[in-house]
Motif scaffolding. Structure first.
Motif, PDB file in Angstrom:
ATOM      1  N   ASP A 297      23.450  -7.648  -9.400  1.00 22.78           N
ATOM      2  CA  ASP A 297      22.697  -8.262  -8.314  1.00 22.78           C
ATOM      3  C   ASP A 297      22.945  -7.466  -7.039  1.00 22.78           C
ATOM      4  OD1 ASP A 297      21.340 -10.328  -6.752  1.00 22.78           O
ATOM      5  OD2 ASP A 297      23.355 -10.802  -6.036  1.00 22.78           O
ATOM      6  N   THR A 300      25.077  -9.466  -4.067  1.00 21.54           N
ATOM      7  CA  THR A 300      26.476  -9.857  -4.210  1.00 21.54           C
ATOM      8  C   THR A 300      27.318  -8.851  -4.984  1.00 21.54           C
ATOM      9  OG1 THR A 300      26.005 -11.080  -6.256  1.00 21.54           O
ATOM     10  CG2 THR A 300      25.790 -12.271  -4.164  1.00 21.54           C
ATOM     11  N   LEU A 349      25.737 -16.264   0.827  1.00 22.28           N
ATOM     12  CA  LEU A 349      25.871 -15.956  -0.602  1.00 22.28           C
ATOM     13  C   LEU A 349      26.892 -14.848  -0.832  1.00 22.28           C
ATOM     14  CD1 LEU A 349      22.130 -16.093  -1.736  1.00 22.28           C
ATOM     15  CD2 LEU A 349      23.923 -17.766  -2.208  1.00 22.28           C
ATOM     16  N   ALA A 353      30.195 -15.264  -3.083  1.00 25.42           N
ATOM     17  CA  ALA A 353      30.456 -14.343  -4.195  1.00 25.42           C
ATOM     18  C   ALA A 353      31.869 -13.793  -4.117  1.00 25.42           C
ATOM     19  CB  ALA A 353      29.433 -13.208  -4.182  1.00 25.42           C
ATOM     20  N   HIS A 368      25.575 -13.731 -10.283  1.00 28.23           N
ATOM     21  CA  HIS A 368      24.703 -14.441  -9.353  1.00 28.23           C
ATOM     22  C   HIS A 368      23.402 -14.672 -10.098  1.00 28.23           C
ATOM     23  CE1 HIS A 368      22.108 -14.399  -5.464  1.00 28.23           C
ATOM     24  NE2 HIS A 368      22.435 -15.625  -5.812  1.00 28.23           N
ATOM     25  N   PHE A 374      25.544 -19.571  -9.209  1.00 29.80           N
ATOM     26  CA  PHE A 374      26.469 -18.602  -9.784  1.00 29.80           C
ATOM     27  C   PHE A 374      26.938 -19.119 -11.139  1.00 29.80           C
ATOM     28  CE2 PHE A 374      26.605 -18.143  -5.247  1.00 29.80           C
ATOM     29  CZ  PHE A 374      26.706 -16.783  -5.017  1.00 29.80           C
TER      30      PHE A 374
END
Length: 726
Positions: A297, A300, A349, A353, A368, A374
């Motif tokens: 992702d 993150t 976010l 993370a 994520h 998550f």
């Protein structure tokens, strides 16, 4: 500065072996490669070390006329500065790729041209060579510098920047030690074999060079670039010493043509493996970047959903112990996006993370999954996974994200499910943990719920999710049917026109009809309400347009709208456009909304009611009485009917409390200029009581059970005047 001076002096001192007379020109100048790399890496001021080392060389090892010493110093230092300026003007940061390698090669050619020009001119001015030897000296000088650069510069650059290279991509060219050892042994044997072949007077001793060349190409393909660069430097230096000095049977090149061919061959041998290694490394880096982009992702740095699912399936298929799956969903995260912007949400976010990674570390698979969700897979029992899960909840609750002068905060809900051997499927575990997480959210959020400890509630949610899937399928397959139930006027006789409410029935795959109560609830819960209401409106108007003879028979048609529909601005536009194209007059349509939807978003509800009333539509407040908080809103709502909830109507003839509630709602409706409608009237006693309480309208099984719309309008006589007194 001292180190560079010493290295340059040492590299230059080696070349004394190539000199026969003070006027001779070396065939190999490794000092040029050292100087080129060091000045590129550390700056132009280090060119001063070249001048110092060159002066020491002439002072201690290679005496030369004083006039030539100045030219010699300038040729090396000035040419290096110009070449480095050229490279830096086109690329501020050099990387291991083919384009940068070719740029370095162009800079090297520029260095050789300038250095050879100054040096050969100096030898001519100092009368070290006749004018006829200038072309030979120029060419040998340039090729000697070029060979030194091609042999040493890549090795020096890669050796000094090896940490950055390893950090850029640590997974390039992973080779076993046995292959390295095999390569070194074969290279050593290949270089040593050349000497006895030449010593025995073979006609083609240079054919033995093919073995080192092939090995260098093998290295460029299989081994890390630094290894290839160092191996190329060693092989080039060895070949230059053997061929250039005439060791053991090799005849030293005497003519300009022989010298040029030898030097050009060595330059090619030292250049091609490096360019090939750069090309392969560049391809590996691109492939690694594509792999990261496909599996990670970008926000993150965690696994994305697809990569996580792939890893989870592999773990479940191979692990014999307990495996726990955690599903983490941030509470009310949409408020952060709406109030502070999506950029603030992204920053939140990223912080979450980092907290997830800190709690579960490298022993778990983290992802994520999308939005504010998550997932974590760890080889632990539910009890063991609960400990870091609860710490994560506390960490998220205590987290503060600074954003434009304010601190953002949030909480999370976590669901956990554990699988033991033989492992359940990933899809099954994901369904269970998702249900557990949403159950935790519905219990208020900021809590952790283990699947299996509250099976009844989780089963209810699973059934609700299945109902949502049924709604989607029913909408796609058009499995909903329109039914009608009359609304009877208790205060006056009917005029022969129909006043009715549109109801839905759901036809399953076996063609059985079912009341859609569970499906409608699921549609509201999973945000399918606006789509369902669009379907009903479209189906109703399409049917009426296909049967225009029924329009004069309609006095008022009641249509239910969900809470999410009232907050959907696009539905209002669709509704207005679709109604304008219909033969049904807006005055013939009454829209029923629930009081809970009014409380949810009063501002949007007011706007929607005002817009539709301006068109001519009427409104009814459905299920009224189940939430008395809406009494305070009645003054501001322009509705025409209050529909009394059936739970009060069913007991109105037996319960004084129900009778009082019905009376109060009716009086309030009349006071505000509205009319009261009683739902679910089932017997004459209820009807008599409603009439005594001056309720205006009623509907229920007492008058007629719901009928399909075709049957409703096809009754004998087509009369809809119900006698409420019978």
């Amino acid at each position: 500065m001292i180190l560079l001076t010493a290295l340059y002096f040492g590299g230059a001192a080696i070349t004394i072996w190539f000199l026969r007379t003070p006027a001779d020109v070396t065939l190999f100048w490794p000092a040029a490669g050292l100087a080129y790399a060091m000045v590129l890496l550390f700056g132009l001021r280090y060119a001063f070390a070249i001048a110092m080392a060159q002066a020491l060389l002439h002072l201690l090892l290679v005496p030369a006329p004083p006039v030539f010493v100045g030219f010699s110093i300038c040729s090396n230092a000035l040419a290096t500065v110009v070449a480095c300026l050229y490279v830096r003007s086109r690329r501020k940061t050099l990387q291991l790729r083919t384009d940068d390698g070719l740029l370095l090669l162009r800079g090297a050619l520029l260095l050789c041209v300038i250095s050879a020009g100054i040096g050969s001119t100096g030898m001519l001015v100092a009368r070290m060579i006749p004018s006829s030897d200038v072309p030979r000296v120029y060419l040998q000088w340039a090729l000697g510098d070029l060979l030194g650069i091609s042999a040493l510069t890549p090795s020096v650059l890669l050796l000094i920047t090896r940490k950055q290279l390893r950090k850029l991509h640590s997974g390039v060219n992973r080779v076993r030690l046995r292959e390295y050892l095999s390569w070194v042994v074969i290279m050593g044997v290949g270089l040593l074999v050349i000497i006895p072949i030449a010593y025995q007077g073979g006609l083609y001793p240079l054919a033995g060079v093919i073995v080192p060349v092939v090995l260098l190409l093998w290295s460029a393909i299989r081994f890390p670039p630094l290894f290839t660069a160092l191996a190329t430097s060693v092989a080039t230096f060895t070949l230059a010493m053997i061929l250039g000095l005439g060791i053991d049977g090799f005849r030293r090149p005497e003519t300009l043509a022989d010298t040029s061919m030898l030097m050009a061959t060595l330059v090619v041998i030292s250049t091609i493996p490096i360019l090939l290694a750069a090309s392969f490394y560049e391809r590996h880096v691109v492939m690694a970047a594509l792999h990261v982009r496909a599996t990670r992702d970008p926000l993150t740095g965690l696994l994305n959903r697809d990569a996580f699912e792939e890893q989870a399936r592999l773990v479940l298929a191979s692990h014999n112990g307990d495996v726990s799956l955690l599903y983490i969903d941030l509470d009310n995260f949409k408020l952060i996006n709406d109030a502070a912007s999506h950029a603030a949400g992204d920053e939140m976010l990223r912080h979450v993370a980092r907290l997830v990674k800190a709690e579960f570390g490298d022993d778990a698979w983290l992802a994520h999954s999308g939005g504010d969700e998550f997932t974590v897979l760890c080889k632990q029992t539910a009890a063991a996974a609960t400990v870091p899960g609860r710490r994560l909840l506390a960490a998220i609750e205590n987290m503060r994200v600074a954003w434009q002068g304010s601190n953002l905060r949030t909480t999370a809900s976590i669901g956990i499910v554990t699988s033991t051997a033989p492992q359940a499927s990933f899809d099954e575990l994901l369904s269970q943990v998702d249900a557990a997480c949403h159950e935790a959210k519905e219990l208020g959020g900021n809590r952790l719920l283990v699947a299996g400890l509250n099976e009844e509630r989780l089963d209810t949610r699973n059934r609700m999710m299945q109902s949502a899937l049924n709604v989607r399928e029913a909408l796609d397959q058009r499995q909903f049917a329109l039914w009608c139930q009359p609304v009877v006027d208790l205060r006056a006789a009917g005029d022969g026109r129909a006043h009715f409410e549109i109801l839905l029935r759901w036809r399953d795959a076996q063609d059985h009809l079912h009341p859609p109560a569970s499906l409608i609830a699921a549609a509201e819960r999973f945000r399918l309400g606006p789509r369902l209401d669009r379907y009903v409106l479209s189906a109703l108007l399409n049917w009426l347009e296909a049967h225009p003879q029924t329009l004069p028979l309609i006095r008022q048609c009641n249509l239910n709208l969900g809470a999410a529909t009232l907050a959907d601005d696009e539905f209002g536009d669709y509704f207005a456009t679709r109604l304008q194209r219909s033969n049904l007059l807006p005055e013939q349509l009454c829209l029923e909304i629930t009081e809970t939807s009014v409380v949810r978003d009063l501002g949007r509800t007011r706007h929607f009611i005002q817009r539709m009333r301006e068109m001519g539509c009427r409104f009814a407040l459905d299920d009224f009485g189940t939430g008395f908080c809406s009494f305070s809103y009645l003054r501001d709502l322009q509705v025409d009917y209050l529909k009394i909830d059936g739970s009060f109507v069913r007991d109105v003839d037996q319960s004084p409390l129900s009778e009082a509630i019905v009376r109060s709602i009716t009086e309030i409706a009349h006071l505000l200029g509205m009319r009261a409608v009683a739902e679910q009237v089932e017997n004459d006693a209820q009807l008599a009581c409603l009439r005594d309480l001056r309720v205006d309208f009623a509907q229920g099984y007492l008058f007629q059970r719901p009928l399909p719309i075709e049957e409703f309008f096809a009754r004998p006589g087509s009369t809809f005047a119900f006698d409420a007194s019978t």
